[in-house]
Design a protein around this motif. Sequence first.
Motif, PDB file in Angstrom:
ATOM      1  N   MET A  26       6.908  -3.583   3.562  1.00 39.07           N
ATOM      2  CA  MET A  26       6.413  -4.864   4.049  1.00 39.07           C
ATOM      3  C   MET A  26       7.604  -5.536   4.728  1.00 39.07           C
ATOM      4  N   ILE A  27       7.433  -5.864   6.006  1.00 40.68           N
ATOM      5  CA  ILE A  27       8.494  -6.495   6.783  1.00 40.68           C
ATOM      6  C   ILE A  27       8.009  -7.875   7.205  1.00 40.68           C
ATOM      7  N   THR A  28       8.731  -8.906   6.760  1.00 40.98           N
ATOM      8  CA  THR A  28       8.360 -10.282   7.064  1.00 40.98           C
ATOM      9  C   THR A  28       9.068 -10.745   8.328  1.00 40.98           C
ATOM     10  N   ILE A  29       8.279 -11.268   9.252  1.00 41.78           N
ATOM     11  CA  ILE A  29       8.795 -11.868  10.475  1.00 41.78           C
ATOM     12  C   ILE A  29       8.635 -13.378  10.320  1.00 41.78           C
ATOM     13  N   GLY A  30       9.744 -14.093  10.309  1.00 39.61           N
ATOM     14  CA  GLY A  30       9.726 -15.537  10.104  1.00 39.61           C
ATOM     15  C   GLY A  30       9.192 -16.278  11.309  1.00 39.61           C
ATOM     16  N   PRO A  31       8.987 -17.594  11.155  1.00 38.79           N
ATOM     17  CA  PRO A  31       8.479 -18.416  12.254  1.00 38.79           C
ATOM     18  C   PRO A  31       9.394 -18.400  13.480  1.00 38.79           C
ATOM     19  N   ASP A  32      10.679 -18.083  13.286  1.00 38.24           N
ATOM     20  CA  ASP A  32      11.628 -18.020  14.400  1.00 38.24           C
ATOM     21  C   ASP A  32      11.587 -16.690  15.144  1.00 38.24           C
ATOM     22  N   GLY A  33      10.693 -15.761  14.706  1.00 40.87           N
ATOM     23  CA  GLY A  33      10.564 -14.458  15.359  1.00 40.87           C
ATOM     24  C   GLY A  33      11.573 -13.437  14.883  1.00 40.87           C
ATOM     25  N   LYS A  34      12.377 -13.781  13.875  1.00 40.88           N
ATOM     26  CA  LYS A  34      13.391 -12.871  13.330  1.00 40.88           C
ATOM     27  C   LYS A  34      12.892 -12.249  12.030  1.00 40.88           C
ATOM     28  N   MET A  35      13.399 -11.051  11.737  1.00 39.12           N
ATOM     29  CA  MET A  35      13.042 -10.373  10.497  1.00 39.12           C
ATOM     30  C   MET A  35      13.655 -11.131   9.320  1.00 39.12           C
ATOM     31  N   ALA A  36      12.815 -11.647   8.454  1.00 37.13           N
ATOM     32  CA  ALA A  36      13.272 -12.407   7.293  1.00 37.13           C
ATOM     33  C   ALA A  36      13.452 -11.514   6.068  1.00 37.13           C
ATOM     34  N   ALA A  37      12.686 -10.423   5.986  1.00 36.06           N
ATOM     35  CA  ALA A  37      12.782  -9.536   4.827  1.00 36.06           C
ATOM     36  C   ALA A  37      12.195  -8.173   5.160  1.00 36.06           C
ATOM     37  N   LEU A  38      12.783  -7.133   4.577  1.00 34.01           N
ATOM     38  CA  LEU A  38      12.271  -5.767   4.662  1.00 34.01           C
ATOM     39  C   LEU A  38      12.286  -5.230   3.241  1.00 34.01           C
ATOM     40  N   ARG A  39      11.105  -4.955   2.698  1.00 34.17           N
ATOM     41  CA  ARG A  39      10.996  -4.527   1.298  1.00 34.17           C
ATOM     42  C   ARG A  39      10.149  -3.267   1.167  1.00 34.17           C
ATOM     43  N   GLN A  40      10.616  -2.347   0.326  1.00 30.39           N
ATOM     44  CA  GLN A  40       9.822  -1.205  -0.108  1.00 30.39           C
ATOM     45  C   GLN A  40       9.079  -1.720  -1.326  1.00 30.39           C
ATOM     46  N   VAL A  41       7.740  -1.724  -1.286  1.00 26.04           N
ATOM     47  CA  VAL A  41       6.950  -2.457  -2.277  1.00 26.04           C
ATOM     48  C   VAL A  41       6.409  -1.621  -3.429  1.00 26.04           C
ATOM     49  N   LEU A  42       6.549  -0.299  -3.377  1.00 28.20           N
ATOM     50  CA  LEU A  42       6.041   0.533  -4.471  1.00 28.20           C
ATOM     51  C   LEU A  42       7.130   0.649  -5.535  1.00 28.20           C
ATOM     52  N   THR A  43       7.206  -0.403  -6.360  1.00 28.50           N
ATOM     53  CA  THR A  43       8.246  -0.522  -7.380  1.00 28.50           C
ATOM     54  C   THR A  43       7.639  -0.914  -8.720  1.00 28.50           C
ATOM     55  N   PRO A  44       8.317  -0.581  -9.818  1.00 34.05           N
ATOM     56  CA  PRO A  44       7.819  -1.016 -11.130  1.00 34.05           C
ATOM     57  C   PRO A  44       7.640  -2.535 -11.230  1.00 34.05           C
ATOM     58  N   GLU A  45       8.518  -3.300 -10.559  1.00 38.10           N
ATOM     59  CA  GLU A  45       8.406  -4.755 -10.597  1.00 38.10           C
ATOM     60  C   GLU A  45       7.098  -5.229  -9.956  1.00 38.10           C
ATOM     61  N   ASN A  46       6.729  -4.632  -8.828  1.00 38.55           N
ATOM     62  CA  ASN A  46       5.463  -5.009  -8.193  1.00 38.55           C
ATOM     63  C   ASN A  46       4.268  -4.504  -8.984  1.00 38.55           C
ATOM     64  N   PHE A  47       4.370  -3.316  -9.564  1.00 34.87           N
ATOM     65  CA  PHE A  47       3.257  -2.800 -10.370  1.00 34.87           C
ATOM     66  C   PHE A  47       2.993  -3.726 -11.553  1.00 34.87           C
ATOM     67  N   ALA A  48       4.046  -4.313 -12.110  1.00 42.49           N
ATOM     68  CA  ALA A  48       3.894  -5.233 -13.245  1.00 42.49           C
ATOM     69  C   ALA A  48       3.151  -6.505 -12.835  1.00 42.49           C
ATOM     70  N   ARG A  49       3.139  -6.823 -11.550  1.00 47.78           N
ATOM     71  CA  ARG A  49       2.426  -8.007 -11.051  1.00 47.78           C
ATOM     72  C   ARG A  49       0.920  -7.768 -10.932  1.00 47.78           C
ATOM     73  N   VAL A  50       0.492  -6.510 -11.013  1.00 46.40           N
ATOM     74  CA  VAL A  50      -0.937  -6.178 -10.933  1.00 46.40           C
ATOM     75  C   VAL A  50      -1.564  -6.479 -12.294  1.00 46.40           C
ATOM     76  N   GLN A  51      -2.468  -7.434 -12.301  1.00 44.47           N
ATOM     77  CA  GLN A  51      -3.082  -7.888 -13.544  1.00 44.47           C
ATOM     78  C   GLN A  51      -4.602  -7.802 -13.465  1.00 44.47           C
TER      79      GLN A  51
END
Length: 155
Positions: free
Chosen positions: A63-88
Amino acid sequence: MGLLAMILGLTACDPQRISELEEGVSTEADVRARFGEPENIWDGPVGRVFEYNRQPQGQKNYMITIGPDGKMAALRQVLTPENFARVQPGMAAESLRRLLGKPARRTPYPLKNETEWEWRWMQPPNSPMVFTAVLNADQRVERSGSSPDRGTEAN
Protein backbone atom coordinates in the motif's frame (compact mmCIF):
# COMPACT_ATOMS: atom_id res chain seq x y z
CA MET A 1 4.29 -20.39 -18.30
CA GLY A 2 5.11 -16.93 -19.69
CA LEU A 3 2.61 -15.24 -17.35
CA LEU A 4 4.09 -16.99 -14.31
CA ALA A 5 7.60 -15.90 -15.30
CA MET A 6 6.36 -12.33 -15.75
CA ILE A 7 4.67 -12.28 -12.32
CA LEU A 8 7.71 -13.79 -10.61
CA GLY A 9 9.87 -11.21 -12.37
CA LEU A 10 7.66 -8.41 -11.05
CA THR A 11 7.96 -9.55 -7.44
CA ALA A 12 11.72 -10.10 -7.77
CA CYS A 13 12.12 -6.46 -8.86
CA ASP A 14 10.19 -5.03 -5.90
CA PRO A 15 13.23 -4.44 -3.61
CA GLN A 16 14.96 -2.46 -6.36
CA ARG A 17 11.80 -0.45 -7.11
CA ILE A 18 11.33 0.30 -3.42
CA SER A 19 14.95 1.44 -3.04
CA GLU A 20 14.41 3.94 -5.88
CA LEU A 21 11.57 5.67 -3.98
CA GLU A 22 11.85 7.99 -0.99
CA GLU A 23 9.03 9.02 1.34
CA GLY A 24 8.37 12.76 1.18
CA VAL A 25 10.40 13.13 -2.03
CA SER A 26 9.12 10.71 -4.68
CA THR A 27 6.04 11.81 -6.62
CA GLU A 28 2.97 9.92 -7.76
CA ALA A 29 4.55 9.81 -11.23
CA ASP A 30 7.69 8.21 -9.72
CA VAL A 31 5.56 5.55 -8.00
CA ARG A 32 3.62 4.77 -11.18
CA ALA A 33 6.86 4.66 -13.21
CA ARG A 34 8.31 2.02 -10.82
CA PHE A 35 5.19 0.00 -9.95
CA GLY A 36 2.78 0.66 -12.84
CA GLU A 37 -0.96 1.06 -12.47
CA PRO A 38 -2.28 0.16 -9.01
CA GLU A 39 -4.70 -2.74 -8.52
CA ASN A 40 -6.96 -0.33 -6.66
CA ILE A 41 -6.93 3.26 -5.39
CA TRP A 42 -8.47 4.01 -2.01
CA ASP A 43 -9.25 7.43 -0.54
CA GLY A 44 -7.52 7.64 2.82
CA PRO A 45 -7.42 10.15 5.67
CA VAL A 46 -4.05 11.55 4.52
CA GLY A 47 -4.32 11.14 0.74
CA ARG A 48 -4.86 8.37 -1.75
CA VAL A 49 -3.65 4.82 -1.16
CA PHE A 50 -2.43 2.78 -4.12
CA GLU A 51 -2.75 -1.00 -3.78
CA TYR A 52 -0.06 -3.10 -5.45
CA ASN A 53 -0.98 -6.75 -5.15
CA ARG A 54 1.54 -9.59 -5.42
CA GLN A 55 -0.95 -12.41 -4.76
CA PRO A 56 -1.33 -15.31 -5.51
CA GLN A 57 2.28 -16.11 -6.52
CA GLY A 58 3.93 -13.53 -4.26
CA GLN A 59 3.79 -13.24 -0.49
CA LYS A 60 3.49 -9.47 -0.19
CA ASN A 61 0.99 -6.72 -0.88
CA TYR A 62 2.03 -3.07 -0.92
CA MET A 63 0.00 0.00 0.00
CA ILE A 64 1.59 3.26 -1.15
CA THR A 65 0.11 6.50 0.19
CA ILE A 66 0.25 9.59 -1.98
CA GLY A 67 -0.25 12.71 0.15
CA PRO A 68 -2.26 15.80 -0.80
CA ASP A 69 1.00 17.39 -2.04
CA GLY A 70 1.39 14.61 -4.66
CA LYS A 71 4.41 13.09 -2.86
CA MET A 72 4.73 9.54 -1.56
CA ALA A 73 3.91 9.72 2.15
CA ALA A 74 4.28 6.01 2.93
CA LEU A 75 5.16 2.67 1.34
CA ARG A 76 4.12 -0.36 3.40
CA GLN A 77 4.11 -4.12 2.91
CA VAL A 78 0.79 -4.93 4.60
CA LEU A 79 0.84 -8.73 4.99
CA THR A 80 2.23 -8.67 8.53
CA PRO A 81 1.31 -10.21 11.88
CA GLU A 82 0.55 -6.69 13.17
CA ASN A 83 -2.05 -6.12 10.45
CA PHE A 84 -3.49 -9.62 10.83
CA ALA A 85 -4.05 -8.84 14.53
CA ARG A 86 -6.22 -5.88 13.44
CA VAL A 87 -8.66 -8.26 11.70
CA GLN A 88 -11.51 -8.72 14.16
CA PRO A 89 -14.91 -10.43 14.06
CA GLY A 90 -17.50 -8.10 12.57
CA MET A 91 -15.02 -6.28 10.29
CA ALA A 92 -16.58 -5.48 6.90
CA ALA A 93 -15.15 -7.08 3.75
CA GLU A 94 -14.24 -3.65 2.29
CA SER A 95 -12.26 -2.75 5.42
CA LEU A 96 -10.48 -6.09 5.23
CA ARG A 97 -9.57 -5.46 1.58
CA ARG A 98 -8.33 -1.94 2.39
CA LEU A 99 -6.15 -3.35 5.17
CA LEU A 100 -4.60 -6.36 3.40
CA GLY A 101 -5.23 -5.88 -0.32
CA LYS A 102 -6.76 -8.34 -2.72
CA PRO A 103 -6.61 -11.92 -1.44
CA ALA A 104 -4.79 -14.71 -3.26
CA ARG A 105 -7.95 -16.80 -3.25
CA ARG A 106 -11.64 -16.57 -2.38
CA THR A 107 -13.40 -19.86 -1.70
CA PRO A 108 -17.19 -19.89 -1.22
CA TYR A 109 -18.84 -22.52 0.98
CA PRO A 110 -22.54 -22.16 0.06
CA LEU A 111 -23.84 -24.75 2.53
CA LYS A 112 -22.17 -22.89 5.41
CA ASN A 113 -23.05 -19.48 3.94
CA GLU A 114 -19.37 -18.51 4.31
CA THR A 115 -16.49 -17.44 2.09
CA GLU A 116 -12.81 -17.86 2.93
CA TRP A 117 -10.35 -15.19 1.82
CA GLU A 118 -6.69 -16.24 1.84
CA TRP A 119 -3.43 -14.30 1.61
CA ARG A 120 0.00 -15.91 1.23
CA TRP A 121 2.68 -14.31 3.43
CA MET A 122 6.11 -14.93 4.88
CA GLN A 123 6.54 -15.22 8.63
CA PRO A 124 10.08 -14.13 9.55
CA PRO A 125 12.60 -15.39 9.12
CA ASN A 126 11.50 -17.73 6.29
CA SER A 127 8.24 -19.61 6.99
CA PRO A 128 5.60 -19.53 4.21
CA MET A 129 2.17 -18.97 5.75
CA VAL A 130 -1.47 -18.44 4.74
CA PHE A 131 -3.71 -15.98 6.57
CA THR A 132 -7.41 -16.88 6.28
CA ALA A 133 -10.41 -14.71 7.08
CA VAL A 134 -13.84 -16.35 7.04
CA LEU A 135 -16.67 -14.02 6.01
CA ASN A 136 -20.35 -14.67 6.72
CA ALA A 137 -23.34 -14.02 4.46
CA ASP A 138 -23.32 -10.33 5.51
CA GLN A 139 -19.70 -10.04 4.24
CA ARG A 140 -18.33 -9.59 7.75
CA VAL A 141 -15.43 -11.45 9.34
CA GLU A 142 -16.50 -14.38 11.50
CA ARG A 143 -13.00 -15.62 12.39
CA SER A 144 -9.44 -15.52 11.12
CA GLY A 145 -6.01 -17.05 11.63
CA SER A 146 -2.74 -18.17 10.07
CA SER A 147 -1.42 -21.60 9.23
CA PRO A 148 1.58 -23.01 7.32
CA ASP A 149 1.34 -22.63 3.54
CA ARG A 150 1.14 -26.28 2.47
CA GLY A 151 1.20 -25.25 -1.21
CA THR A 152 4.85 -24.16 -0.95
CA GLU A 153 6.25 -27.18 0.89
CA ALA A 154 8.44 -29.67 -0.94
CA ASN A 155 6.81 -32.97 -1.84
